[in-house]
Design a protein around this motif. Structure first.
Motif, PDB file in Angstrom:
ATOM      1  N   LEU A 179     -13.595 -41.645   9.184  1.00 34.81           N
ATOM      2  CA  LEU A 179     -14.032 -42.666   8.239  1.00 34.81           C
ATOM      3  C   LEU A 179     -13.704 -42.224   6.581  1.00 34.81           C
ATOM      4  N   PRO A 180     -12.995 -42.852   6.217  1.00 35.38           N
ATOM      5  CA  PRO A 180     -12.701 -42.454   4.794  1.00 35.38           C
ATOM      6  C   PRO A 180     -13.962 -42.466   3.671  1.00 35.38           C
ATOM      7  N   GLU A 181     -15.034 -43.119   3.977  1.00 34.30           N
ATOM      8  CA  GLU A 181     -16.240 -42.824   3.146  1.00 34.30           C
ATOM      9  C   GLU A 181     -16.966 -41.984   3.362  1.00 34.30           C
ATOM     10  N   SER A 182     -16.839 -40.959   4.497  1.00 34.12           N
ATOM     11  CA  SER A 182     -17.535 -39.983   4.939  1.00 34.12           C
ATOM     12  C   SER A 182     -16.535 -38.659   5.210  1.00 34.12           C
ATOM     13  N   SER A 183     -15.469 -38.741   4.921  1.00 30.65           N
ATOM     14  CA  SER A 183     -14.294 -37.667   5.236  1.00 30.65           C
ATOM     15  C   SER A 183     -14.845 -36.377   4.755  1.00 30.65           C
ATOM     16  N   ILE A 184     -15.194 -36.116   3.592  1.00 30.49           N
ATOM     17  CA  ILE A 184     -15.598 -34.898   3.046  1.00 30.49           C
ATOM     18  C   ILE A 184     -16.872 -34.469   3.931  1.00 30.49           C
ATOM     19  N   LEU A 185     -17.773 -35.117   4.226  1.00 29.34           N
ATOM     20  CA  LEU A 185     -19.112 -34.640   4.974  1.00 29.34           C
ATOM     21  C   LEU A 185     -18.351 -34.195   6.242  1.00 29.34           C
ATOM     22  N   GLY A 186     -17.617 -35.239   6.739  1.00 25.90           N
ATOM     23  CA  GLY A 186     -16.943 -34.624   8.241  1.00 25.90           C
ATOM     24  C   GLY A 186     -16.262 -33.344   7.976  1.00 25.90           C
ATOM     25  N   ALA A 187     -15.570 -33.223   7.233  1.00 22.24           N
ATOM     26  CA  ALA A 187     -14.573 -31.950   7.071  1.00 22.24           C
ATOM     27  C   ALA A 187     -15.570 -30.577   6.806  1.00 22.24           C
ATOM     28  N   VAL A 188     -16.731 -31.082   6.155  1.00 23.68           N
ATOM     29  CA  VAL A 188     -17.712 -29.787   6.025  1.00 23.68           C
ATOM     30  C   VAL A 188     -18.239 -29.315   7.234  1.00 23.68           C
ATOM     31  N   LEU A 189     -18.705 -30.592   7.871  1.00 25.66           N
ATOM     32  CA  LEU A 189     -19.495 -30.119   8.962  1.00 25.66           C
ATOM     33  C   LEU A 189     -18.502 -29.645  10.231  1.00 25.66           C
ATOM     34  N   LYS A 190     -17.385 -30.181  10.223  1.00 26.46           N
ATOM     35  CA  LYS A 190     -16.359 -29.445  11.478  1.00 26.46           C
ATOM     36  C   LYS A 190     -16.063 -28.094  10.953  1.00 26.46           C
TER      37      LYS A 190
END
Length: 80
Positions: free
Chosen positions: A66-77
């Motif tokens: 999701l573009p709006e949360s891609s930074i958070l997803g990358a950090v969590l991954k």
């Protein structure tokens, strides 16, 4: 490099990463494959956590896509 080439390169790399995560990591955990259970058992995780870890990985991948949360997803991954 033109912006169009960079955009398509990013899309292709994101697609490759998504397919890899779904096929090699998430799907085996969700279907309860022996390879996922054995791998986590060798790392010291109880068998009951396999499905939960698969669901968490799927949620992190969705956040990454999701573009709006891609930074958070990358950090969590990355802290998996």
């Amino acid at each position: 490099m033109s912006p169009a080439v960079m955009a398509w390169s990013g899309r292709i790399l994101t697609g490759c990463f998504t397919i890899f995560m779904l096929a090699a990591s998430i799907a085996p955990k969700l279907i309860g494959a022996d390879v996922a259970t054995n791998s986590l058992r060798e790392l010291g995780w109880p068998d009951g956590y396999v499905l939960m870890i698969g669901l968490i990985e799927m949620a992190c991948l969705a956040l990454y896509l999701l573009p709006e949360s891609s930074i958070l997803g990358a950090v969590l991954k990355s802290i998996k």
